[in-house]
Design a protein around this motif. Sequence first.
Motif, short mmCIF file in Angstrom:
data_model
loop_
_atom_site.label_atom_id
_atom_site.label_comp_id
_atom_site.label_asym_id
_atom_site.label_seq_id
_atom_site.Cartn_x
_atom_site.Cartn_y
_atom_site.Cartn_z
N THR A 11 14.18 -15.24 -76.30
CA THR A 11 15.02 -14.73 -75.21
C THR A 11 15.43 -15.87 -74.28
OG1 THR A 11 13.99 -12.55 -75.31
CG2 THR A 11 15.10 -13.13 -73.25
N ALA A 12 14.48 -16.70 -73.89
CA ALA A 12 14.77 -17.80 -72.97
C ALA A 12 15.75 -18.80 -73.59
CB ALA A 12 13.48 -18.51 -72.57
N ARG A 15 19.23 -17.44 -73.77
CA ARG A 15 19.87 -17.34 -72.46
C ARG A 15 20.50 -18.66 -72.02
NH1 ARG A 15 23.00 -16.32 -69.32
NH2 ARG A 15 22.71 -15.50 -67.24
N GLY A 18 24.19 -19.07 -72.41
CA GLY A 18 24.87 -18.20 -71.45
C GLY A 18 25.06 -18.88 -70.11
N LEU A 25 26.37 -14.69 -74.64
CA LEU A 25 24.99 -14.75 -74.17
C LEU A 25 24.92 -14.85 -72.65
CD1 LEU A 25 23.55 -17.08 -76.94
CD2 LEU A 25 23.17 -14.62 -76.68
N ASP A 26 25.98 -14.42 -71.99
CA ASP A 26 26.03 -14.49 -70.54
C ASP A 26 25.38 -13.25 -69.93
OD1 ASP A 26 26.52 -15.33 -67.99
OD2 ASP A 26 28.61 -14.72 -67.98
N TRP A 28 21.01 -11.44 -69.37
CA TRP A 28 19.69 -11.30 -69.98
C TRP A 28 19.67 -10.27 -71.09
CZ3 TRP A 28 16.19 -14.82 -69.81
CH2 TRP A 28 16.18 -15.73 -68.77
N ALA A 31 20.61 -11.87 -74.43
CA ALA A 31 19.54 -12.80 -74.80
C ALA A 31 18.29 -12.05 -75.25
CB ALA A 31 19.22 -13.72 -73.62
#
Length: 148
Positions: A11-12, A15, A18, A25-26, A28, A31
Amino acid sequence: MAPLIALLVGTALARLPGFAGVAALDGWHPALRVGLALMFTLTAMAHFAGQRRTDLIAMVPPRLPRPDLLVTVTGVLELAGAVGLLVPATAPLAAAGLGLLMLAMFPANVSAARRGLTLAGQPVTPLVQRTALQIVFVTTAAAISFGP
């Protein structure tokens, strides 16, 4: 613990583009879809070969028929769900399906913990910790399913 790490790190890392302006990917939510897809890709791999497959087959509660087939089918469903998470149009349905799949498979985790089984030579995750992880994973799937 590896699935949680895959979820968080995936996830991180998803992101970051983004933040750099990649529109897909802009936010959360997109992501998080990538992180959950990575987690399920990782967990699905164990369903198909090696000692982990053998251990997963042993985790299936004894009263269920064809544990080998059940492990294969759940692995295929995890991979299909991971792909579905990456397609914005199918992500909510894929996340809902994966959430239901996790709930359906949870009794195998309970059974494995009660029977003192191992996974890759290590004791399975203790039940309290596994339950907490399950809540995180199912909540993540629900957030994707019902999110923006």
